[in-house]
Design a protein around this motif. Structure first.
Motif, PDB file in Angstrom:
ATOM      1  N   ASN A  65      83.217 -33.303 -22.671  1.00 37.09           N
ATOM      2  CA  ASN A  65      83.750 -33.260 -21.306  1.00 37.09           C
ATOM      3  C   ASN A  65      84.427 -34.595 -21.042  1.00 37.09           C
ATOM      4  O   ASN A  65      83.757 -35.604 -20.817  1.00 37.09           O
ATOM      5  CB  ASN A  65      82.596 -33.013 -20.320  1.00 37.09           C
ATOM      6  N   SER A  67      85.859 -35.769 -18.599  1.00 36.61           N
ATOM      7  CA  SER A  67      85.616 -36.357 -17.271  1.00 36.61           C
ATOM      8  C   SER A  67      84.312 -37.134 -17.233  1.00 36.61           C
ATOM      9  O   SER A  67      84.016 -37.806 -16.238  1.00 36.61           O
ATOM     10  CB  SER A  67      85.575 -35.259 -16.203  1.00 36.61           C
ATOM     11  N   ASN A  68      83.515 -37.000 -18.281  1.00 34.38           N
ATOM     12  CA  ASN A  68      82.216 -37.677 -18.331  1.00 34.38           C
ATOM     13  C   ASN A  68      82.081 -38.260 -19.736  1.00 34.38           C
ATOM     14  O   ASN A  68      81.374 -37.728 -20.585  1.00 34.38           O
ATOM     15  CB  ASN A  68      81.113 -36.658 -18.014  1.00 34.38           C
TER      16      ASN A  68
HETATM   17  C1  LIG Z   1      82.403 -32.699 -16.561  1.00 35.93           C
HETATM   18  O1  LIG Z   1      82.070 -33.920 -15.954  1.00 35.93           O
HETATM   19  C2  LIG Z   1      82.364 -33.961 -14.563  1.00 35.93           C
HETATM   20  C3  LIG Z   1      82.091 -35.380 -14.093  1.00 35.93           C
HETATM   21  O2  LIG Z   1      80.781 -35.777 -14.358  1.00 35.93           O
HETATM   22  C4  LIG Z   1      81.534 -32.919 -13.849  1.00 35.93           C
HETATM   23  O3  LIG Z   1      81.842 -32.930 -12.465  1.00 35.93           O
HETATM   24  C5  LIG Z   1      81.828 -31.547 -14.434  1.00 35.93           C
HETATM   25  O4  LIG Z   1      80.970 -30.586 -13.852  1.00 35.93           O
HETATM   26  C6  LIG Z   1      81.620 -31.565 -15.933  1.00 35.93           C
HETATM   27  N1  LIG Z   1      82.060 -30.286 -16.500  1.00 35.93           N
HETATM   28  C7  LIG Z   1      81.267 -29.574 -17.305  1.00 35.93           C
HETATM   29  C8  LIG Z   1      81.875 -28.312 -17.825  1.00 35.93           C
HETATM   30  O5  LIG Z   1      80.131 -29.905 -17.595  1.00 35.93           O
END
Ligand SMILES: *[C@@H]1O[C@H](CO)[C@@H](O)[C@H](O)[C@H]1NC(C)=O
Length: 156
Positions: A65, A67-68
């Protein structure tokens, strides 16, 4: 299997969206680039102290991910390109095979560092999908001891 689980809703989305212009490859783009993963080309600072010298190093880091992604990667998610030096990322085709068997191949333009942050400066792919590469802002993703590891380029 996780990959398929992530892909399934996208397949449904694509099937439920007949207005997508397939001629322009939009639905293909959605499938290829829609899994949220990212791959970073990372340079780690060296450091020394208290009898422990850690050399500078360069790595390819996979994030399920993107974003993380600012944490120390597990062994399966890091592929090392250089120890004792910073690898030259620009201007030649490269590849690295992770311990999982996933092989990421990529190219970064030779003038990439003179481009703006987040500019499109390369392309890459593994056995699963294609990625577009961008210049990153050198933010710190994680530490090796007291040495910082900076994201130089990222692929999403
Ligand atoms: C990916 O990371 C973001 C930020 O932490 C989070 O909001 C999101 O739910 C995550 N997506 C998944 C598919 O886990």
């Amino acid at each position: 299997m996780l990959f398929l689980a992530l892909l399934a809703p996208l397949l449904q989305l694509a099937a439920a969206a007949p207005t997508l212009d397939v001629a322009e490859g939009s639905s293909n783009e959605l499938l290829k680039r829609g899994d949220g993963s990212g791959i970073h080309l990372v340079n780690c600072d060296g450091f020394g102290g208290e009898g422990t010298i850690v050399p500078p190093s360069s790595h390819v880091v996979y994030c399920a991910n993107d974003s993380n992604c600012n944490f120390s990667p597990s062994g399966d998610n890091i592929c090392t390109m250089g120890v004792n030096f910073w690898f030259t990322w620009e201007g030649h085709a490269q590849a690295c095979t992770f311990s999982t068997g996933a092989k990421f191949s990529w190219f970064i333009d030779s003038n990439a560092q003179s481009q703006a942050n987040f500019a499109h400066v390369g392309d890459g792919g593994n056995q699963f999908r294609a990625y577009a590469g961008y210049k990153d802002d050198k933010h710190t993703m994680f530490f090796r001891g007291s040495g910082q590891c900076h994201s130089i380029y990222y692929f999403i």
